[in-house]
Design an enzyme around this catalytic site. Structure first.
Site, PDB file in Angstrom:
ATOM      1  CG  HIS A 135      77.142  30.573  72.404  1.00 38.71           C
ATOM      2  ND1 HIS A 135      77.182  29.954  72.380  1.00 38.71           N
ATOM      3  CD2 HIS A 135      75.866  31.541  73.561  1.00 38.71           C
ATOM      4  CE1 HIS A 135      75.667  29.764  73.166  1.00 38.71           C
ATOM      5  NE2 HIS A 135      75.252  30.058  73.768  1.00 38.71           N
ATOM      6  CD  GLU A 136      75.469  34.572  75.058  1.00 38.07           C
ATOM      7  OE1 GLU A 136      74.217  34.669  74.208  1.00 38.07           O
ATOM      8  OE2 GLU A 136      75.986  33.842  75.354  1.00 38.07           O
ATOM      9  CG  HIS A 183      71.957  32.921  71.902  1.00 33.54           C
ATOM     10  ND1 HIS A 183      71.159  32.216  71.469  1.00 33.54           N
ATOM     11  CD2 HIS A 183      73.168  32.374  72.715  1.00 33.54           C
ATOM     12  CE1 HIS A 183      71.327  30.738  72.407  1.00 33.54           C
ATOM     13  NE2 HIS A 183      72.891  31.371  72.288  1.00 33.54           N
ATOM     14  CD  GLU A 192      72.465  27.447  73.665  1.00 38.12           C
ATOM     15  OE1 GLU A 192      71.977  27.885  73.434  1.00 38.12           O
ATOM     16  OE2 GLU A 192      73.717  27.386  74.067  1.00 38.12           O
TER      17      GLU A 192
HETATM   18 ZN    ZN Z   1      74.049  30.240  74.381  1.00 33.94          ZN
END
Ligand code: ZN
Length: 513
Positions: free
Chosen positions: A277-278, A281, A307
């Protein structure tokens, strides 16, 4: 430019543009120091150093605000906006002028006293949140949230007067969005998700996730997640990975993108999917046009788009059979004991369990959106004045029971679980589900344009997908708002249907429906 225009006291538009960009870049340098302090606060700050850090944060916020609202800068911007570059310059130049002017107007309407007070109060409120959550005591946090929401309402009425206050706050994270449009999108999504969750829970064939709950030693996890993050394209020479309680991604310069994670030695996805997830980003930050760092063409379009990038890698790639075809052998060599009797299919299937739970950040991909939509409704009521902070805990528990069929056993498992409100992040929650909606639509389009995509992923080649995202999403910076960006990338208007289709097809089959 000619000397005659200079002697007449008028600058060539290009020269004026360069000056304005220099000023905006200088403000970005200060803002990046602010980010660095924020990162440090979440990672390494000693427990008792918080008071002085609040002073530092407030001082820097004041400096950044002063820099961004300097009347001489505003006057130059206004001249530029009246000049030829604003109307007939190259798109990145005219777009930069329009967005810098909008940013300036918004910032200039905020009184410095409010900026300073918000920065200080939010650092203190976050510290209060940490101890309130540890003590599971709503009463400890309530007075702080009262202060924060009062300041946020004031911020809303100052920065975009005449707008609905919730829209005015959401504008900081999702420019151009309105709560009515978001609520409509969410209403349709919610109806489908409620149906899907009920069917999954009732199926009696929930995928068994025991294989994910074995012993996964932290040192091996650290090596493994770094390998996965690097493989999908995260550049560790321009970024790093650290440990926090509440994972995030923060950028402090064109070559300095920091991601964080937490570790659970008894549940592999906490770190693996947290890092996917990160790193998602991070890939976006690292893919923004580097030469424009600190200016709109080098900035993220919105948090919803941000996101969409993280969710795409975490869920749509990281839970797919193709990904596990490549990832399983890597995982097995990292965790030979835990995965001795497993295979790619069993691990992938274990990641598809749907199970209503109390904590948003631990929620499965399907119920996650219910957590978000609930916060969207509650914070909107707080900002619009139909709910008092004093009644927030009860409102939370009632709503949770309605949506999830169970009541949080404690405040820590309920209203105290998220840092956002104490950090002043109000109007932020909806961007999580918007991100899911955008991500599903983007990967649907990517699959259509890249027919061999799943084969590439199964072979551990992620550059085809990343290049597609770089070209259709990252390259635009902030020059397009999220809806036109997604529409242009996918050739379709924004809709929740791709997310609904994706969840339905993947989770129904995993639950034998
Ligand atoms: Zn996030």
């Amino acid at each position: 430019m000619t000397t005659s225009t200079r002697s007449a006291g008028r600058q060539a538009p290009e020269e004026l543009f360069a000056e304005v960009c220099d000023r905006a870049r200088h403000a970005a340098v200060l803002a990046s120091v602010e980010s660095l302090l924020g990162w440090d606060e979440q990672t390494y700050l000693p427990e008792r150093a918080g008071g002085y850090r609040a002073e530092q944060a407030a001082a820097l916020a004041t400096l950044v605000h002063r820099e961004r609202t300097d009347p001489a800068y505003g006057e130059r911007l206004a001249r530029l906006a009246d000049g030829p570059l604003a109307t007939s310059g190259p798109p990145e130049v005219s777009g930069t002028i329009a967005l810098l002017q909008r940013d300036f107007a918004k910032q200039a309407r905020l009184p410095p006293r409010l900026v300073e007070e918000l920065a200080r109060t939010c650092v203190e409120a976050q510290q209060a949140w940490r101890s309130a959550r540890a003590a599971s005591s709503w009463n400890q946090l309530q007075p702080w949230l009262e202060r924060v929401f009062a300041l946020k309402r004031e911020q809303a009425s100052c920065q975009l007067p005449g707008r609905d206050p919730y829209d005015a706050l959401m504008d900081d994270y999702e420019p151009g969005a309105t709560w009515q449009a978001v609520a409509l999108l969410f209403e349709r999504l919610r109806a489908e998700i409620v149906r899907l969750v009920a069917a999954c829970v009732a199926s009696g064939r929930r995928p068994d996730d025991a294989v994910l709950r074995r012993d996964y030693p932290r040192a091996a996890q650290e090596r493994f997640v770094r390998e996965v993050a690097a493989r999908i394209g995260f550049d560790f020479q321009r970024g790093r990975l650290d440990t926090t309680a509440h994972p995030f991604c923060s950028t402090m310069g064109p070559d300095d993108c920091r991601i964080t994670t937490r570790w659970d030695e008894r549940f592999l996805p906490t770190a693996l999917h947290g890092v996917l997830h990160e790193a998602g980003h991070g890939l976006y930050e690292q893919g923004l046009p580097r030469d424009w760092f600190g200016l709109p063409p080098g900035q993220a379009a919105s948090l919803g788009i941000h996101e969409s990038q993280s969710r795409l890698w975490e869920n749509l790639v990281g839970r797919s059979p193709a990904f596990w075809e490549w990832c399983f052998p890597v995982a097995r060599s990292a965790f030979p004991a835990a995965l001795a009797d497993a295979d790619a299919a069993s691990v992938q299937r274990a990641l598809m369990a749907v199970s209503p739970s109390f904590i948003r950040v631990e929620a499965d991909e399907v119920t996650y959106n219910l957590h978000v939509m609930m916060r969207f409704d509650l914070e909107r009521a707080l900002v619009q004045g139909t709910l008092a902070v004093a009644d927030l805990r009860d409102a939370w528990n009632e709503r949770f029971e309605r949506d999830f069929g169970m009541r949080p056993p404690s405040d820590a498992d309920g209203v105290l679980q998220d840092i956002h409100w104490s950090a002043g992040l109000v109007g932020y929650f909806p961007t999580y589900s918007l991100g899911n909606i955008f991500a599903a639509q983007l990967i649907h389009a990517a699959r259509e344009r890249l027919p061999g995509l799943d084969g590439e992923i199964a072979a551990g080649r992620f550059d085809g997908l990343l290049d597609w995202l770089r070209m259709h999403v990252h390259a635009h910076g902030r020059l397009l708002e999220s809806e036109p960006l997604v529409e242009r990338a996918t050739g379709m208007p924004v809709s929740e249907r791709w997310l609904v289709d994706s969840l339905r097809s993947r989770y129904a089959s995993a639950h034998g429906l």
